[in-house]
Design a protein around this motif. Structure first.
Motif, PDB file in Angstrom:
ATOM      1  N   ASP A 499       0.840  -1.184   0.000  1.00 48.49           N
ATOM      2  CA  ASP A 499       0.000   0.000   0.000  1.00 48.49           C
ATOM      3  C   ASP A 499       0.879   1.239   0.000  1.00 48.49           C
ATOM      4  N   GLY A 500       0.347   2.309  -0.538  1.00 50.78           N
ATOM      5  CA  GLY A 500       1.042   3.588  -0.517  1.00 50.78           C
ATOM      6  C   GLY A 500       0.189   4.636   0.171  1.00 50.78           C
ATOM      7  N   GLU A 501       0.779   5.350   1.108  1.00 50.11           N
ATOM      8  CA  GLU A 501       0.060   6.382   1.853  1.00 50.11           C
ATOM      9  C   GLU A 501       0.749   7.723   1.623  1.00 50.11           C
ATOM     10  N   VAL A 502      -0.031   8.723   1.216  1.00 45.95           N
ATOM     11  CA  VAL A 502       0.521  10.037   0.912  1.00 45.95           C
ATOM     12  C   VAL A 502      -0.278  11.104   1.659  1.00 45.95           C
ATOM     13  N   ILE A 503       0.438  11.966   2.376  1.00 45.93           N
ATOM     14  CA  ILE A 503      -0.166  13.140   3.009  1.00 45.93           C
ATOM     15  C   ILE A 503       0.456  14.371   2.373  1.00 45.93           C
ATOM     16  N   TRP A 504      -0.383  15.224   1.821  1.00 46.31           N
ATOM     17  CA  TRP A 504       0.073  16.400   1.080  1.00 46.31           C
ATOM     18  C   TRP A 504      -0.602  17.632   1.683  1.00 46.31           C
ATOM     19  N   TYR A 505       0.180  18.626   2.050  1.00 51.03           N
ATOM     20  CA  TYR A 505      -0.404  19.896   2.446  1.00 51.03           C
ATOM     21  C   TYR A 505       0.480  21.024   1.919  1.00 51.03           C
ATOM     22  N   SER A 506      -0.185  22.090   1.496  1.00 49.28           N
ATOM     23  CA  SER A 506       0.552  23.169   0.859  1.00 49.28           C
ATOM     24  C   SER A 506      -0.165  24.495   1.075  1.00 49.28           C
ATOM     25  N   ALA A 507       0.576  25.556   0.842  1.00 50.36           N
ATOM     26  CA  ALA A 507       0.034  26.913   0.908  1.00 50.36           C
ATOM     27  C   ALA A 507       0.517  27.669  -0.322  1.00 50.36           C
ATOM     28  N   PHE A 508      -0.311  28.573  -0.811  1.00 49.88           N
ATOM     29  CA  PHE A 508       0.083  29.363  -1.975  1.00 49.88           C
ATOM     30  C   PHE A 508      -0.395  30.801  -1.802  1.00 49.88           C
ATOM     31  N   GLY A 509       0.250  31.691  -2.499  1.00 51.19           N
ATOM     32  CA  GLY A 509      -0.122  33.088  -2.469  1.00 51.19           C
ATOM     33  C   GLY A 509       0.188  33.755  -3.793  1.00 51.19           C
TER      34      GLY A 509
END
Length: 889
Positions: A499-509
């Motif tokens: 299995d593959g687990e991915v957590i992605w969080y980002s901010a942009f401006g």
């Protein structure tokens, strides 16, 4: 963000680009500040505006999709835009591939209403999961290069954004019927309620298509459904809920046959390639004498997507756009499993007396399943047994037989996108937001067909003693429950289970500026991607990989990345404008480069990829003629690449199959693009494009080879498993079964002799087309001098017609149309997988049976357009057609 509201529809209608299908209008160069919120971007959909957004862009609307797509792949409509090359891939339904400015789909950001849909682990886009988009798209926009998207996405080559229909469209409906070659049949129904006095609206669409493509045994069946519900609560709040999916199954051709086999298995003329030949299927004769077809390679998938959009107008100057989404995909693909079939074709395509490990082929090149069933009958695949070849009478001990396996690639994907926009004053605007996602992927194999065997013995699962699997999971009958987890228990899984687990969080401006004739933006984003690999066949603290004791779960490996880009457009006059953009990406590598070789060990040389890109452009607009010219350059450093389905020559001069991992690659992509449209009269429109590219590798790279069981290999001429790849100044080729062109052109015309009648035709040219790169090809400097195999250039012609029959009620009308693709039935190679250069006269020596000159002349007669017949290629489709009838009410 919402899908499309009335103001957005107005913006869409006034968009103008130099797309071959899109009518351009001269824009007012003294745009006032009241348009600041529409100057560059809206919400999180990132829609570019002509003469304002400083990017190279093309737009295709729903009317052109309906008119010209027919039974083509949706992305093929983009082939008449600069620097875009879309093919049908192996030829199966939905198996299309696309290249933009020399970059493949994993480095092209594909979005639906601004929501990224590239695979979270590998970046790939499987267009077979999105075949329903052609029915629900209001328009699709392509931004080449870094684009204007605010998100931290892999838009190295460009961005494709599909904007779907909204719930609050005008009341009405449409019924469509389409027919075409190879039993193509498509039916669809759509209806929009319009907006009620209470602010409610809804839209629904259902469709089905089935048939076969131009390729042998590529039957398919696909459904699509779409439902949108909108509610405008008041002037401040607007909600849109959307549910869409396109469940499908289709037989495939994933293996590229050799040119020699295309000729050998032509039942009518073995000197002419049979473009329909598919080496990934066969048949058997049952007890009643009936022929039963079996597809060795097939794909099945269901990927419903649910989105809830909320637009909040906080004040006249501030807006908040938010979208929550969920995408749970279920399905996978089939193929063979078992060491009995570890070999490939031999020269004759049939087993020899000394090699039982060759594919079992009938005289027509298909799998001889009667023979395979006989060899498997009464046996348990996975255990050694004696087998006698019925054709040769030779008996041999084989480790295991052959079954069809199904490789499951399911996932659960949840995310939120939020964007806050604020108008500072008449000239300045800024926005900030976040893009957060969670992804869990399930990857394992089950038995799909035992091919006459009693079962399959699994010996790789370290959690339990070897066990025998007797249950099969038919790929056309697997449950497509989008809310469930795995469909098979661990003791029914074989081959692998991870299995593959991915957590992605980002901010942009982003900051935007607009005053008079000048518009500009500066954008930046930062993201963290956390990867965890879970191997269910690994025993905690016991299993060893690469000399290390590993665990079932690796723990998360967090990788930080960022990008910054900006651009400006200046309208010199009502006719002339110039723009420029520049950007830098520090891009995290994909999942399989974090855990290379399919091990639970983190890559010790892990590094971000670095991309620097710059572009300048010029535009001209007039009532009759409009055009764009762009010049760009992109440098891509520290690229990591895995090459699968490779054949290696080992140090002992034997061969084996496996994969290769390459690191330290640097690519340069630069070129010039032109597109324009000329309307001398109201009855004639001429459009065209030309793109020239120069894509090449800069410096050398290092590669390591592994067999299919993840064991490192020592290659011929190399003292270790790693060797230098001499890639400096070599042209960029594809990475799998696809090829990359560096020159394209098209010229088209649309004639409207009477009202509601359109007759159109397009000529398209593809040149400087380079094959995929094989790691073994560049293990020495002599290979570097040869470079990448260049395929023959080709020209194609398509024609079509469309006529609208209006009824007394202006809202009711019929539309009939027809298209013929590859009108002249041109033979051409669209993609190639190998780099086998033609032999020279000096490569032949006198023998006891023939002189060197005779051998050379005989060899020359086997070449196809100068290509060695051993090259594995994919021929493009011959002449195909489609016709359609629709009724709007």
């Amino acid at each position: 963000m919402k899908l499309i509201n009335k103001s957005m529809l107005t913006a869409i209608i006034t968009l103008s680009t130099a797309s071959i299908y899109y009518a351009q209008e001269v824009q007012d160069t003294t745009t006032k500040s009241k348009d600041i919120e529409e100057v560059i971007l809206r919400g999180v959909t990132d829609i570019a505006k002509d003469r304002k957004t400083p990017v190279a862009v093309s737009t295709i609307k729903a009317a052109q999709i309906l008119e010209r797509q027919g039974n083509q792949e949706l992305v093929e409509l983009l082939n008449t835009t600069p620097s875009v090359y879309a093919t049908k891939g192996g030829g199966g339904f939905g198996d299309s591939q696309i290249v933009m400015r020399g970059f493949e789909s994993r480095n092209i950001a594909v979005m639906v209403n601004g929501m990224p849909v590239n695979d979270m682990e590998g970046g790939t886009v499987y267009f077979s999961n999105w075949t329903g988009l052609s029915d629900v798209t209001s328009f699709m926009q392509v931004q080449r290069g870094l684009g204007s998207s605010k998100l931290a996405i892999a838009s190295v080559g460009g961005t494709m954004n599909f904007i779907t229909k909204s719930a609050d469209m005008k009341r009405g409906g449409i019924v469509r019927l389409g027919v075409g070659n190879n039993d193509y049949l498509k039916t669809s129904f759509a209806y929009n309620t319009g907006k009620s006095d209470q602010g409610w609206s809804s839209s629904i669409l259902m469709s089905r298509q089935a048939g076969s493509t131009y390729i042998q045994n590529t039957d398919y069946e696909s459904y699509a459904y779409y439902f949108a519900l909108g509610w405008e609560a008041n002037k401040k709040h607007n909600f849109q809920f959307t549910l869409t999916s396109a469940p499908q199954w289709h037989n495939q051709r994933t293996y590229s046959p050799t040119i020699a086999d295309y000729k050998r298995y032509n039942q009518e003329d073995n000197q002419t390639p049979d473009r329909t030949y598919n080496s990934d299927w066969g048949y058997f004769i049952d007890g009643n004498g009936n022929r039963v077809n079996i597809a060795n390679r097939a794909n099945y998938y269901s990927k419903p997507v649910m989105m809830l959009n909320w637009d909040f107008s906080i004040s006249d100057k501030s807006k908040l756009s938010t979208v929550l989404y969920m995408s749970n995909g279920r399905g996978g693909g089939t193929g063979d499993l078992g060491s009995y079939w570890t070999g490939k074709f031999n020269a004759a395509g049939n087993p020899t007396t000394t090699n039982l490990n060759s594919y079992r082929r009938a005289d027509d090149g298909t799998y001889d399943y009667n023979q395979i069933f006989n060899l498997n009958n009464g046996l348990v695949a996975g255990t050694p047994y004696q087998v006698t070849d019925p054709k040769t009478g030779k008996t041999s001990t084989v480790r295991d037989g052959i079954i069809r396996r199904s490789s499951i690639n399911s996932h659960n994907w949840y995310g939120i996108l939020a964007n806050f926009q604020h108008k500072i004053n008449d000239n300045w605007n800024f926005s900030i937001g976040t893009d957060d996602r969670y992804y869990y992927g399930y990857h394992y194999q089950v038995a799909s067909d035992l091919y006459g065997s009693n079962g399959y013995q699994e010996i790789l699962n370290k959690n339990v003693a070897p066990y025998t699997v007797t249950n099969t999971f038919d790929y056309q009958k697997l449950a497509w429950n989008p809310f469930g987890g795995k469909t098979a228990p661990l003791n029914q899984q074989i081959g692998y289970s991870n299995d593959g687990e991915v957590i992605w969080y980002s901010a942009f401006g982003q900051v935007e500026y607009s005053k008079n004739n000048l518009s500009a933006f500066l954008q930046g984003s930062a993201s963290n991607q956390g990867y965890q690999r879970i191997d269910n066949f690994v025993q905690d603290g016991v299993t060893k990989q690469q000399g290390q004791v590993v665990n079932t779960k690796t723990g998360f490996k967090n990788l930080f990345g960022y990008n910054i880009k900006g651009g400006a457009n200046y309208n010199i006059s009502d006719q002339h404008n110039v723009f420029a953009n520049v950007g830098y990406y520090s891009k995290q590598p994909f999942f399989n480069s974090v855990y290379p070789s399919n091990f639970q060990v983190v890559n010790p040389s892990l590094t971000n990829e670095k991309i620097f890109s710059a572009e300048v452009g010029y535009g001209f607009r007039s009532p009759k003629f409009s055009a764009n010219i762009n010049v760009y350059r992109t440098e891509w450093r520290d690229r990591w690449l895995r090459r699968t389905n490779q054949t290696f020559t080992l140090a002992d001069n034997t061969t084996t199959t496996g994969y290769a991992e390459i690191s330290g690659i640097t690519e340069i992509h630069q070129g010039v693009e032109f597109d324009g449209v000329y309307r001398p009269t109201n009855f004639l429109e001429i459009n065209g494009m030309f793109s020239w590219g120069d894509y090449f590798y800069k410096g050398n790279a290092n590669g390591a080879a592994f067999d299919d069981n993840n064991n490192p290999l020592s290659l011929s001429g190399a003292s270790t498993t790693s060797n230098t790849l001499y890639l400096d100044k070599v042209k960029v080729g594809g990475t799998s079964n696809n090829s990359i062109p560096q020159m394209t052109a098209s010229l088209g015309a649309t004639v409207k002799p009477v009202k509601d009648l359109s007759i159109f035709g397009t000529w398209r040219y593809v040149g400087k087309l380079y094959s995929s790169i094989d790691i073994a090809t560049f293990s020495n400097q002599s290979a570097q001098e040869k470079g990448v195999l260049q395929l023959p250039d080709f020209n194609l012609f398509d024609v079509g017609i469309s006529y609208k029959i209006r009824l007394n009620n202006t809202n009711q009308y019929f539309t009939i149309g027809a298209n013929v693709y590859n009108l002249l039935d041109t033979f051409y190679i669209s993609d190639a997988s190998t780099n086998n250069f033609a032999k020279g006269q000096g490569d032949f020596k006198d023998s006891a049976t023939a002189t060197a000159q005779q051998q050379y002349e005989a060899y020359q007669s086997t070449l196809y357009k100068g290509l060695d017949p051993s090259n594995r290629v994919l021929f493009g489709f011959g002449r195909t057609w489609s016709a359609n009838l629709s009724f709007n009410f």
